[in-house]
Design an enzyme around this catalytic site. Structure first.
Site, PDB file in Angstrom:
ATOM      1  CG  HIS A   1      -5.449  -2.524   0.032  1.00  0.00           C
ATOM      2  ND1 HIS A   1      -4.780  -2.175  -1.119  1.00  0.00           N
ATOM      3  CD2 HIS A   1      -4.907  -1.742   1.019  1.00  0.00           C
ATOM      4  CE1 HIS A   1      -3.888  -1.228  -0.859  1.00  0.00           C
ATOM      5  NE2 HIS A   1      -3.945  -0.958   0.428  1.00  0.00           N
TER       6      HIS A   1
ATOM      7  CB  SER B   1      -0.953  -0.051   1.193  1.00  0.00           C
ATOM      8  OG  SER B   1      -1.967   0.921   1.094  1.00  0.00           O
TER       9      SER B   1
ATOM     10  CG  ASP C   1      -5.887  -4.094  -4.028  1.00  0.00           C
ATOM     11  OD1 ASP C   1      -6.277  -3.388  -3.084  1.00  0.00           O
ATOM     12  OD2 ASP C   1      -4.687  -4.250  -4.315  1.00  0.00           O
TER      13      ASP C   1
END
Length: 350
Positions: free
Chosen positions: A321, A152, A294
């Site tokens: 995610h 991320s 995601d």
């Protein structure tokens, strides 16, 4: 007599091949004793090392913890948020030690067990890149062993670090992060938002329009309609404890400064971040990890691997995610394979 001689030579050849194979396997693997050995000097602290870093505003301390010992594979983990902690990576402990892979937890400045200067001027991508470089040096990581995984926001940091310091890397993993905040915004608006119930979306948009982010209804709407579908695909009351623990400690000042308060795209310092055109500069072996559900476009993640000179793509068909949790088997097997394949290729070149 000749027949016995031939049999003897065949058996001898097989024994030699086996011995050579055993030596090669020994060369490639790390024994349990070696993996568990604490090579630090002085008082043993379970692999923890607190590192003093220099910043434009003085010296601060950041926290790291090493798990295992492998001279050729050392994986430094950069968590997301921005502003979360290393703790959601604890799932790695169920997979990497048995493969002899050393990995290192690290709380970035302002997060977790590290110092928090409580000053938004520290929340800056360029400064964090230099922080990672200081951590690398303090941990004696180099091109012979240094793998960097960024998830991320950590993927932004890892890729930006690689563009400046790839000469120190053995391998790079960009996990669940597009290489353009602009493309991320577009995907959130044109794809993810349209998958949501229009009534729910309208309520969320109204709250965001009024900048009423402290309104409890905001998270009440986001949790079942966005988080449980695109962040971690489990019922919120069944989210893994390390994830909840990490997210509960998030540094809101850091998060809002970099990401912005909205969950649909970026509006902070990273709003215009885009390094798509720079990706061909990366020559270090790189794994890009994407997932079907995601918040990041999996097609973009696949594209990343095609732009880097030595890129590989890992797709998690059931993941979101946090695909290291909701598509764990594929994520971990793919990560381990990349680390070992990269190491084997490096050994073959020597």
């Amino acid at each position: 007599m000749n027949a016995y001689k031939k049999i003897f030579l065949v058996v001898l050849g097989m024994l030699c091949a086996t011995a050579c194979g055993d030596k090669q396997a020994e060369k490639e693997s790390v024994s349990l004793d070696a993996y568990l050995k604490d090579t630090s000097t002085g008082i043993k602290m379970g692999g923890i090392k607190v590192i003093e870093i220099n910043t434009p505003k003085g010296k601060f301390k950041v926290w790291t913890k090493r798990i295992g010992n492998n001279p050729r594979i050392k994986l430094l983990l950069l968590n997301g948020g921005p502003g979360a902690t290393h703790e959601y990576f604890e799932c790695m402990e169920s997979f990497l030690p048995q493969e002899g892979i050393e990995f290192i937890y690290y709380d970035q400045l302002g997060t977790g067990n590290s110092d928090n200067p409580n000053d938004p001027t520290f929340w800056d991508l360029g400064r964090y890149v230099e922080e990672v470089e200081q951590v690398r040096q303090a941990l004696d990581l180099d091109q012979s062993n240094f793998y960097l995984l960024g998830h991320s926001w950590g993927g932004i940091l890892a890729s930006q670090y690689a563009l400046k310091y790839q000469q120190h890397l053995k391998g790079l993993i960009i996990s669940n992060m597009m290489m353009s905040a602009i493309d991320y915004d577009k995907y959130a608006d044109e794809v993810l938002a349209k998958q949501m119930d229009p009534v729910v979306l309208a309520k969320i948009r109204e709250i965001e329009k009024n900048k009423d982010f402290e309104n409890p209804q905001y998270m009440e709407l986001l949790m079942p309609n966005f988080y449980a579908k695109h962040i971690l695909r489990l019922d919120p009351d069944k989210w893994p404890e390390p994830v909840n623990r990490s997210f509960s400690k998030i540094n809101q000042s850091l998060y809002v400064t970099m990401q912005g308060p909205s969950e649909f795209g970026l509006s902070g310092k990273l709003e215009k971040w885009d390094i798509k055109k720079e990706l061909p500069k990366l020559a270090v072996p790189t794994l890009s990890i994407g997932a079907r559900y995601d918040t990041m476009d999996p097609e973009h993640m696949k594209w990343i691997a095609s732009q880097i000179k030595n890129g590989t793509y890992l797709y998690c068909p059931n993941g979101s995610h946090m695909s290291m949790y909701d598509d764990q088997d594929i994520y971990m097997k793919g990560l381990i394979k990349f680390l070992k394949d990269t190491d084997a290729a490096d050994q073959n070149r020597k």
